[in-house]
Design an enzyme around this catalytic site. Structure first.
Site, PDB file in Angstrom:
ATOM      1  N   ILE A   1     -42.475  18.669  10.658  1.00 54.34           N
ATOM      2  CA  ILE A   1     -43.556  18.004  11.157  1.00 54.34           C
ATOM      3  C   ILE A   1     -44.637  19.141  10.888  1.00 54.34           C
ATOM      4  O   ILE A   1     -44.740  20.214  11.559  1.00 54.34           O
ATOM      5  CB  ILE A   1     -43.648  17.455  12.593  1.00 54.34           C
ATOM      6  CG1 ILE A   1     -42.419  16.445  12.434  1.00 54.34           C
ATOM      7  CG2 ILE A   1     -44.880  17.054  12.749  1.00 54.34           C
ATOM      8  CD1 ILE A   1     -42.363  15.955  14.189  1.00 54.34           C
ATOM      9  N   TYR A   2     -45.761  18.716  10.230  1.00 54.44           N
ATOM     10  CA  TYR A   2     -46.972  19.666  10.139  1.00 54.44           C
ATOM     11  C   TYR A   2     -47.984  19.565  10.961  1.00 54.44           C
ATOM     12  O   TYR A   2     -48.259  18.247  11.191  1.00 54.44           O
ATOM     13  CB  TYR A   2     -47.346  19.798   8.454  1.00 54.44           C
ATOM     14  CG  TYR A   2     -46.262  20.540   7.711  1.00 54.44           C
ATOM     15  CD1 TYR A   2     -46.578  21.838   7.408  1.00 54.44           C
ATOM     16  CD2 TYR A   2     -45.261  19.687   7.095  1.00 54.44           C
ATOM     17  CE1 TYR A   2     -45.596  22.431   6.698  1.00 54.44           C
ATOM     18  CE2 TYR A   2     -44.311  20.495   6.353  1.00 54.44           C
ATOM     19  CZ  TYR A   2     -44.530  21.781   5.999  1.00 54.44           C
ATOM     20  OH  TYR A   2     -43.682  22.477   5.271  1.00 54.44           O
TER      21      TYR A   2
END
Lengths: 183, 183
Positions: B36-37
């Site tokens: 997850i960025y």
């Protein structure tokens, strides 16, 4: 998680230890805590009443490190606030990440904390380098639950321990900053 | 730590596996990675060429989670950049802290990565959901050391594996974003 917490200045650790013994609180263990606080690049956490820190906890058996975020206080008598704490493997690397994200290393708070347990409460005798003796009583509740009832119970517990004044909402970090500014 | 890394699009995993076998690279293990960025509240990481992510790594034996910060690329042929990675205990709590600090959840990148080891290199066959097959060759060096020599050696290794084109500096995150924008 909501951390319901009340702090008070106390006269000395020895007499409060007797009071803790008398109500049946049990000494759990002693921690040496070293906290590094960071300030945000977009706002002054002293003004927004938030906190971001890396804590190293040393006991006789282990060294553990944590990231902690604390939200603004949501109550005007206590230090009740959102708290998120997560264990991490390498505090230096996390500090490097925070600084890469432009968070700024602020002050250090170093303390010896003797921890007692009583019912659902954690009672801490805090010998903070640079400050007078303090005691904190804390309990955690799920978000959405009624924290006001918990605060009242904590004040009753303080009363049981013969502490009816000296309550303090200011964090150790800020108390140290205030002291530094005075000098 | 500086991560020296070159990525290339490949035709298919089976033929590259034969080439890897032929040069004596050893298959290490397979990971399922879920990233997850986050984007910063003060700047667009797509523009500053930085990245902050939480990675969950699942192997047949374990699930581990990490925070990773990547600095801007410092070389125009490769993906060489500062990288700091630290193991954490609870990815949901870290996501909560990042969001409390006003970082914004951006895209997810999910891949199956087959990892090979060859000399000082880690070779990854990356089956990213939504993208063509890619291969990455990576090595880590201490900051301050000469990374250009390492990049040349990585390109030689690609040549040995019969890959002389398809090199790509764009991250999987951005490649997925570009694809989404086209559709």
């Amino acid at each position: 998680m909501i951390e319901v917490e009340v702090k008070a200045k106390i006269d000395d650790f020895n007499s409060i230890k007797k009071d803790l013994y008398n109500i049946g609180a049990l000494e759990s263990h002693t921690e040496h805590q070293e906290d590094i606080y960071f300030n945000s690049p977009i706002k002054d956490f002293a003004e927004t009443d938030e906190a971001l820190r890396i804590r190293k906890v040393r006991t006789k058996d282990s060294i553990e490190t944590f990231i902690t975020y604390k939200g603004p206080k949501i109550d005007d008598k206590s230090k009740t606030r959102k708290e998120v704490e997560v264990k991490i493997e390498d505090p230096e690397k996390v500090a490097d990440i925070f600084e890469s994200l432009e968070f700024v290393k602020a002050s250090k708070v170093i303390k010896k904390r003797i921890i007692y347990k009583f019912e659902q409460y954690i009672i801490s005798l805090d010998d903070v380098i640079g400050l007078e003796p303090y005691m904190e009583i804390e309990t955690d509740i799920e978000e959405g639950n009624d924290y006001k009832a918990e605060i009242d119970k904590i004040f009753e517990l303080f009363k049981k321990l013969n502490i009816t004044e000296g309550f303090e909402r200011t964090s150790y970090l800020e108390l140290l900053d205030i002291k530094r500014e005075k000098n």
